[in-house]
Motif scaffolding. Structure first.
Motif, PDB file in Angstrom:
ATOM      1  N   MET A  37       0.828  -1.206   0.000  1.00  0.00           N
ATOM      2  CA  MET A  37       0.000   0.000   0.000  1.00  0.00           C
ATOM      3  C   MET A  37       0.861   1.255   0.000  1.00  0.00           C
ATOM      4  N   LEU A  38       1.959   1.227   0.738  1.00  0.00           N
ATOM      5  CA  LEU A  38       2.867   2.375   0.742  1.00  0.00           C
ATOM      6  C   LEU A  38       3.519   2.558  -0.624  1.00  0.00           C
ATOM      7  N   ILE A  39       3.894   1.452  -1.237  1.00  0.00           N
ATOM      8  CA  ILE A  39       4.476   1.533  -2.580  1.00  0.00           C
ATOM      9  C   ILE A  39       3.435   2.032  -3.577  1.00  0.00           C
ATOM     10  N   GLY A  40       2.172   1.627  -3.374  1.00  0.00           N
ATOM     11  CA  GLY A  40       1.105   2.041  -4.277  1.00  0.00           C
ATOM     12  C   GLY A  40       0.871   3.542  -4.296  1.00  0.00           C
ATOM     13  N   THR A  41       1.223   4.213  -3.205  1.00  0.00           N
ATOM     14  CA  THR A  41       1.076   5.673  -3.182  1.00  0.00           C
ATOM     15  C   THR A  41       2.133   6.363  -4.042  1.00  0.00           C
ATOM     16  N   LYS A  42       3.235   5.664  -4.303  1.00  0.00           N
ATOM     17  CA  LYS A  42       4.313   6.236  -5.121  1.00  0.00           C
ATOM     18  C   LYS A  42       4.238   5.781  -6.577  1.00  0.00           C
ATOM     19  N   VAL A  43       3.696   4.579  -6.782  1.00  0.00           N
ATOM     20  CA  VAL A  43       3.623   4.014  -8.127  1.00  0.00           C
ATOM     21  C   VAL A  43       2.249   4.313  -8.713  1.00  0.00           C
ATOM     22  N   LYS A  44       2.212   4.765  -9.947  1.00  0.00           N
ATOM     23  CA  LYS A  44       0.952   5.192 -10.549  1.00  0.00           C
ATOM     24  C   LYS A  44       0.396   4.214 -11.574  1.00  0.00           C
ATOM     25  N   TRP A  52       5.113  -5.023  -8.124  1.00  0.00           N
ATOM     26  CA  TRP A  52       5.476  -4.920  -6.714  1.00  0.00           C
ATOM     27  C   TRP A  52       4.636  -5.863  -5.851  1.00  0.00           C
ATOM     28  N   ALA A  53       3.390  -6.082  -6.254  1.00  0.00           N
ATOM     29  CA  ALA A  53       2.545  -7.031  -5.518  1.00  0.00           C
ATOM     30  C   ALA A  53       3.122  -8.440  -5.593  1.00  0.00           C
ATOM     31  N   VAL A  54       3.626  -8.806  -6.762  1.00  0.00           N
ATOM     32  CA  VAL A  54       4.249 -10.127  -6.921  1.00  0.00           C
ATOM     33  C   VAL A  54       5.491 -10.235  -6.038  1.00  0.00           C
ATOM     34  N   VAL A  55       6.288  -9.166  -6.005  1.00  0.00           N
ATOM     35  CA  VAL A  55       7.504  -9.176  -5.182  1.00  0.00           C
ATOM     36  C   VAL A  55       7.153  -9.327  -3.704  1.00  0.00           C
ATOM     37  N   CYS A  56       6.187  -8.545  -3.242  1.00  0.00           N
ATOM     38  CA  CYS A  56       5.779  -8.621  -1.834  1.00  0.00           C
ATOM     39  C   CYS A  56       5.187  -9.989  -1.503  1.00  0.00           C
ATOM     40  N   ALA A  57       4.403 -10.529  -2.432  1.00  0.00           N
ATOM     41  CA  ALA A  57       3.794 -11.838  -2.194  1.00  0.00           C
ATOM     42  C   ALA A  57       4.856 -12.928  -2.119  1.00  0.00           C
ATOM     43  N   LEU A 167      -5.330  -8.650  -2.707  1.00  0.00           N
ATOM     44  CA  LEU A 167      -6.479  -7.856  -3.139  1.00  0.00           C
ATOM     45  C   LEU A 167      -6.095  -6.550  -3.824  1.00  0.00           C
ATOM     46  N   PHE A 168      -4.973  -5.961  -3.403  1.00  0.00           N
ATOM     47  CA  PHE A 168      -4.633  -4.629  -3.897  1.00  0.00           C
ATOM     48  C   PHE A 168      -4.427  -4.582  -5.411  1.00  0.00           C
ATOM     49  N   PRO A 169      -3.820  -5.595  -6.036  1.00  0.00           N
ATOM     50  CA  PRO A 169      -3.726  -5.559  -7.506  1.00  0.00           C
ATOM     51  C   PRO A 169      -5.092  -5.523  -8.187  1.00  0.00           C
ATOM     52  N   PHE A 170      -6.072  -6.232  -7.636  1.00  0.00           N
ATOM     53  CA  PHE A 170      -7.421  -6.209  -8.195  1.00  0.00           C
ATOM     54  C   PHE A 170      -8.057  -4.835  -8.004  1.00  0.00           C
ATOM     55  N   VAL A 171      -7.801  -4.235  -6.847  1.00  0.00           N
ATOM     56  CA  VAL A 171      -8.312  -2.884  -6.603  1.00  0.00           C
ATOM     57  C   VAL A 171      -7.712  -1.901  -7.604  1.00  0.00           C
TER      58      VAL A 171
END
Length: 246
Positions: A37-44, A52-57, A167-171
Motif C-alpha cells: 500500500m505504501l508503494i502504491g502511493t508512489k507508483v501510478k 510490486w505485488a508479486v515481489v511482496c507476495a 487484493l490490492f492488484p485487483f483494486v
C-alpha cells in the motif's frame, strides 16, 4: 458421552494449535500488504503495482514456507515423543513422562494445509466482501461525487491491510477501469495453503532424515569403538609386562 467430549476437546486443541501457528505467517502477509500500500502511493501505473505485488507476495510466501519448514520439524519430534509414550504404555503398562510433550503438536500431514488456510483466510473473506460490493467500489473510484459508506470504507481499508498482497492488484485494476472480478482473488488463498502444506511436510521429512543420519553416525562410532583392541592393564609391576619382540 465422555468419549465425545474427549474427542471434541482434542479437536479444538488441534484447531487452536493450527490457528496459533498461523499467526506469524499472517503477520508477515500483513506487513507485505502494508508495504504494498505504501508503494502504491508512489507508483501510478497498474503494471508497476502488480509487479510490486508479486515481489511482496513472494517475500511473504518465502517467509511462510520457512516457518512451516521449522514447524514441520518440531512437530515431527513431538510425534516421536508421542510414539515413545504410546509404545511404553503398550509394552510396560505405563506412559513415559515427557514434560514438553503436547499431543496437539504432533506431526500430521494435513496440519500444514490447515495452517495455510488460517493464514490466508482474510484473502477469502476480503475477496467475497469486495466482490459483493464491486459495483459500488468501481463507481466511487470512477467519480468524485460518489463515495462509499463509512462502514464499507473501513472494511476496505482493513482488508487491504490484512490481505492487500492479494487484493490490492485487483483494486488497482478496477480503479483504472479494467473490470476484474474480486471473486477471482479468492483463488490466491491456494498459495499459502500449498506453500504451508508442502514445506510443513518437507520440514518433517528433513528432520526425520537428519535424525536417521545422526543415528547411523552414532551406530558406526559405537561399532568402531567396539572393534578397537582393548589395552591390558598390567598394573605397572616389574616383570608382569611382556617384553616387546625386536
Amino acid at each position: 458421552m465422555s468419549d465425545f467430549k474427549t474427542k471434541w476437546k482434542v479437536f479444538w486443541r488441534i484447531v487452536g494449535e493450527c490457528a496459533l501457528r498461523a499467526l506469524t505467517p499472517a503477520a508477515m502477509y500483513f506487513v507485505a500488504s502494508i508495504l504494498l500500500m505504501l508503494i502504491g502511493t508512489k507508483v501510478k501505473t497498474p503494471s508497476a503495482t502488480i509487479t510490486w505485488a508479486v515481489v511482496c507476495a513472494i517475500g511473504a510466501l518465502a517467509y511462510n514456507g520457512f516457518l512451516m519448514w521449522v514447524c514441520g520439524g518440531s512437530h515431527y519430534e513431538m510425534l516421536v515423543s508421542g510414539n515413545l509414550k504410546r509404545r511404553s504404555a503398550m509394552q510396560l503398562g505405563s506412559e513415559l513422562k515427557i514434560t514438553s510433550y503436547k499431543f496437539q503438536k504432533e506431526y500430521r500431514p494435513w496440519k500444514g494445509f490447515i495452517i495455510g488456510a488460517f493464514a490466508g483466510i482474510f484473502v477469502l473473506i476480503g475477496s467475497i466482501i469486495f466482490g459483493c460490493n464491486q459495483t459500488e467500489m468501481m463507481r466511487a473510484a470512477a467519480s468524485e461525487d460518489v463515495s462509499l459508506s463509512g462502514g464499507l470504507t473501513a472494511v476496505v481499508l482493513i482488508f487491504n491491510c490484512l490481505a492487500g498482497w492479494a487484493l490490492f492488484p485487483f483494486v488497482t485494476l478496477n480503479n483504472a477501469g479494467t473490470y476484474v472480478s474480486y471473486f477471482l482473488a479468492s483463488l490466491l488463498i491456494l498459495l499459502p495453503i500449498a506453500v504451508s502444506g508442502g514445506l510443513y511436510i518437507a520440514g518433517a521429512y528433513g528432520r526425520r532424515n537428519k535424525t536417521l543420519r545422526q543415528q547411523e553416525i552414532a551406530a558406526r562410532a559405537a561399532e568402531a569403538e567396539q572393534s578397537k583392541p582393548k589395552k591390558i592393564n598390567y598394573g605397572g609391576l616389574p616383570g608382569t609386562k611382556p617384553k616387546k619382540r625386536r
